[in-house]
Design a protein around this motif. Structure first.
Motif, short mmCIF file in Angstrom:
data_model
loop_
_atom_site.label_atom_id
_atom_site.label_comp_id
_atom_site.label_asym_id
_atom_site.label_seq_id
_atom_site.Cartn_x
_atom_site.Cartn_y
_atom_site.Cartn_z
N ASP A 161 -19.49 8.80 -8.07
CA ASP A 161 -20.92 9.07 -7.99
C ASP A 161 -21.47 9.30 -9.39
N GLU A 162 -22.76 9.61 -9.47
CA GLU A 162 -23.40 9.74 -10.78
C GLU A 162 -22.89 10.93 -11.58
N ASN A 163 -22.17 11.85 -10.92
CA ASN A 163 -21.57 12.98 -11.62
C ASN A 163 -20.12 12.70 -12.04
N GLY A 164 -19.64 11.49 -11.73
CA GLY A 164 -18.28 11.12 -12.10
C GLY A 164 -17.23 11.49 -11.08
N ASN A 165 -17.63 12.03 -9.93
CA ASN A 165 -16.68 12.42 -8.89
C ASN A 165 -16.40 11.24 -7.98
N PHE A 166 -15.13 11.13 -7.54
CA PHE A 166 -14.77 10.05 -6.62
C PHE A 166 -15.35 10.31 -5.24
N ILE A 167 -15.86 9.25 -4.63
CA ILE A 167 -16.44 9.32 -3.29
C ILE A 167 -15.37 8.92 -2.27
N GLN A 168 -15.37 9.58 -1.11
CA GLN A 168 -14.44 9.21 -0.05
C GLN A 168 -14.67 7.76 0.36
N SER A 169 -13.59 6.99 0.49
CA SER A 169 -13.70 5.56 0.77
C SER A 169 -14.48 5.28 2.05
N GLU A 170 -14.31 6.13 3.07
CA GLU A 170 -14.98 5.89 4.35
C GLU A 170 -16.49 6.10 4.26
N ASP A 171 -16.95 6.71 3.18
CA ASP A 171 -18.39 6.94 2.99
C ASP A 171 -19.06 5.83 2.18
N VAL A 172 -18.31 4.80 1.83
CA VAL A 172 -18.83 3.71 1.00
C VAL A 172 -19.09 2.49 1.88
N GLU A 177 0.58 3.04 2.38
CA GLU A 177 1.88 3.48 2.88
C GLU A 177 1.99 4.99 2.99
N ASN A 178 1.09 5.73 2.34
CA ASN A 178 1.07 7.19 2.42
C ASN A 178 0.02 7.70 3.40
N ASP A 179 -0.55 6.80 4.18
CA ASP A 179 -1.55 7.12 5.19
C ASP A 179 -2.88 7.56 4.58
N ASP A 180 -3.12 7.20 3.32
CA ASP A 180 -4.39 7.50 2.67
C ASP A 180 -5.34 6.32 2.84
N LEU A 181 -6.58 6.61 3.17
CA LEU A 181 -7.58 5.58 3.39
C LEU A 181 -8.20 5.15 2.07
#
Length: 281
Positions: free
Chosen positions: A82-93, A161-165
């Motif tokens: 995001d504009e603050n440099g934080n990663f966004i959750q993939s499901e929210d994109v 493979e680690n169940d991460d989305l």
């Protein structure tokens, strides 16, 4: 002086025919900018990284039927800030306008290797028993794609493979005509809209150097990776091998089926399948 085994061309010199699957993606400069997200009204910046590197392949030559895919299939992961440099959750994109293109390059230099001149069309001499003089061909040498298959992938929302989305781009239908050492360049862009008609490469990443072997020197396919297996169980049409020399296994609807065809042990993949579907949620 010996002629080089293969003569390569820049992709800008290549004119795709109407039946040329996927065409050739352009090599565009990377312009990493914050992009306005039309639905949430947020600013996004994109980070592209390799999730799975190709290791080797058997060259497929200049025919159109004998396709030998890169092994393991190259996979690219996209992360969004995001504009603050934080990663966004993939499901929210919203991923439906996301695409990544692949081009083929020399291993340690910025020399495009995506296009090659078919050596069978180079000017040559008529055999001496046919004529007492050498006659050069009047036809222009034919330029063909060296990187064969679907060179553009849409985005998939999948668990690794680690169940991460995560957001992935899967290239399970790429083959190389010529032997040698290469690397792949992947470029990410957002499909232009009426609000923003520009086509800008927002991010790019490179694969490791991999080897393409002749039929006689090819050491065989590697074992299927855990990442490929994870994708297969989620409905992605991808070939899974039980072991590096055994028969390939295909996932169909979540079940494993052994390939009972008379396929070469070293050949896996489905050359008729491209990455043309949008994100799987």
């Amino acid at each position: 002086m010996l002629r080089p085994k293969y003569e390569f061309c820049d992709s800008s010199e290549y004119q795709a025919s109407p039946d040329d699957m996927g065409g050739m993606p352009p090599n565009l400069p990377v312009i990493p900018t914050y992009v306005q997200h039309t639905q949430q009204g947020q600013l996004h910046k994109y980070v592209l990284e390799m999730a799975q590197h190709p290791i080797r392949a058997r060259m497929c030559g200049f025919g159109e039927k004998d396709r030998r895919p890169l092994d393991p299939p190259p996979v690219v992961r996209l992360r969004v800030r995001d504009e603050n440099g934080n990663f966004i959750q993939s499901e929210d994109v919203d991923i439906w306008k996301f695409v990544v293109s692949a081009t083929l390059w020399a291993p340690y230099s910025n020399h495009d290797r995506s296009i090659v001149i078919n050596p069978n069309t180079l000017p040559g001499s008529v055999p001496m028993y046919q004529s007492s003089s050498s006659v050069m061909s009047l036809n222009e040498p034919v330029k063909v794609r060296n990187l064969v298959g679907t060179t553009v992938s849409n985005a998939y929302l999948l668990k690794d493979e680690n169940d991460d989305l995560n957001i992935f781009f899967i290239f399970h239908d790429l083959s190389v005509r010529t032997e040698g050492r290469f690397r792949l360049k992947f470029q990410f862009t957002v499909i232009p809209s009426e609000e923003d008609p520009r086509a800008i490469v927002e991010a790019e990443t490179w694969s490791n150097v991999f080897e393409v072997y002749s039929a006689k020197t090819f050491p065989g396919m590697t074992d299927s990776t855990e990442l490929s297996k994870a994708f297969a169980t989620q409905g992605i049409k991808i070939t899974i091998r039980k072991n590096s020399r055994g028969r390939p296994y295909h996932y169909r609807g979540g079940d494993i089926h052994e390939d009972d065809g008379e396929q070469d042990d070293d050949y896996i993949g489905d050359p008729g399948v491209g990455s043309s579907t949008s994100g799987v949620r």
